[in-house]
Design an enzyme around this catalytic site. Structure first.
Site, PDB file in Angstrom:
ATOM      1  CG  HIS A   1      -1.925  -1.011   1.335  1.00 19.13           C
ATOM      2  ND1 HIS A   1      -2.067  -1.794   2.460  1.00 19.13           N
ATOM      3  CD2 HIS A   1      -2.873  -1.419   0.459  1.00 19.13           C
ATOM      4  CE1 HIS A   1      -3.067  -2.633   2.268  1.00 19.13           C
ATOM      5  NE2 HIS A   1      -3.566  -2.440   1.057  1.00 19.13           N
TER       6      HIS A   1
ATOM      7  CE  LYS B   1     -13.429  -6.969   2.463  1.00 20.12           C
ATOM      8  NZ  LYS B   1     -12.215  -6.360   1.905  1.00 20.12           N
TER       9      LYS B   1
ATOM     10  NE  ARG C   1      -2.434  -7.818  -4.280  1.00 22.65           N
ATOM     11  CZ  ARG C   1      -3.237  -8.221  -3.329  1.00 22.65           C
ATOM     12  NH1 ARG C   1      -2.792  -8.362  -2.129  1.00 22.65           N
ATOM     13  NH2 ARG C   1      -4.498  -8.503  -3.575  1.00 22.65           N
TER      14      ARG C   1
ATOM     15  CB  SER D   1      -4.491  -6.566   4.416  1.00 20.59           C
ATOM     16  OG  SER D   1      -4.091  -5.261   4.076  1.00 20.59           O
TER      17      SER D   1
END
Length: 159
Positions: free
Chosen positions: A16, A40, A89, A127
C-alpha cells in the site's frame, strides 16, 4: 490534481505504501481513504487504521488520511474529486478492479480510475497474508512498517 486512493488497509502494508508514495509523486494531493465495510470482520477498527496510516505516511506532505462509510462515489462527490487510484498486484486484482472501475463510471461518468502496478518486491503482499502470517507468530517485519507490526502483535496477543 487530487486523487483518492481507497481501501480497507487492514492493515496497511508496504505494498500500500509503495502505491501511496508513487502516486504522491504524480498527483498534487492524495487522499488515502479508509473505507469502512461493515460486512467485513476487520482486525483494526477504522480509527486505528487511520492512525496507523497517518504515522506511516507522515513524511509525505501531500498525503491526507480520511475515512468513509458508504459508496466511494458519494465520497468523491462530497470532496469534488473524480480520480481514483487503484493498486494492482496480479491479473486477479485487475479483473475485480476493472469491474469496480466500470461500475463507478456507470454511477458517475466523470470518474476516472488510474491503475498502478505494485513494485515487484511487493507483488505478493496483501493484508490477508500479513494477518495469516501474524496469526501463526510468523515474521511480518518485511511486510509492514514497525508501528504496524507492533500494533498487529498487540492485537494478536489480545492487548
Amino acid at each position: 490534481m487530487t486523487a483518492i486512493y481507497p481501501g480497507s488497509f487492514d492493515p496497511v502494508t508496504y505494498g500500500h505504501l509503495d502505491i501511496i508514495k508513487r502516486a504522491s509523486q504524480k498527483f498534487d494531493k492524495i487522499i488515502v481513504t479508509v473505507l469502512n465495510n461493515p460486512s467485513k470482520k476487520a482486525l483494526f477498527d477504522v480509527k486505528e487504521r487511520v492512525e496507523l496510516l497517518e504515522i506511516a505516511t507522515k513524511d509525505l506532505d501531500n498525503v491526507i488520511i480520511d475515512s468513509y462509510t458508504g459508496l466511494l462515489i458519494d465520497y468523491a462527490k462530497e470532496k469534488d474529486i473524480s480520480i481514483f487510484i487503484k493498486g494492482l498486484r496480479a491479473v486477479s486484482d485487475f479483473e475485480y478492479e476493472f469491474q469496480m472501475a466500470l461500475t463507478n463510471t456507470l454511477l458517475d461518468e466523470d470518474i476516472e480510475t488510474f491503475f498502478l502496478m505494485t513494485s515487484n518486491k511487493y507483488s505478493f503482499v496483501s493484508s490477508s497474508v500479513v494477518k495469516e502470517v501474524a496469526k501463526f507468530n510468523g515474521d511480518i517485519s518485511k511486510l509492514v512498517p514497525d508501528i504496524v507490526e507492533k500494533a498487529i502483535n498487540q492485537k494478536m496477543k489480545g492487548e
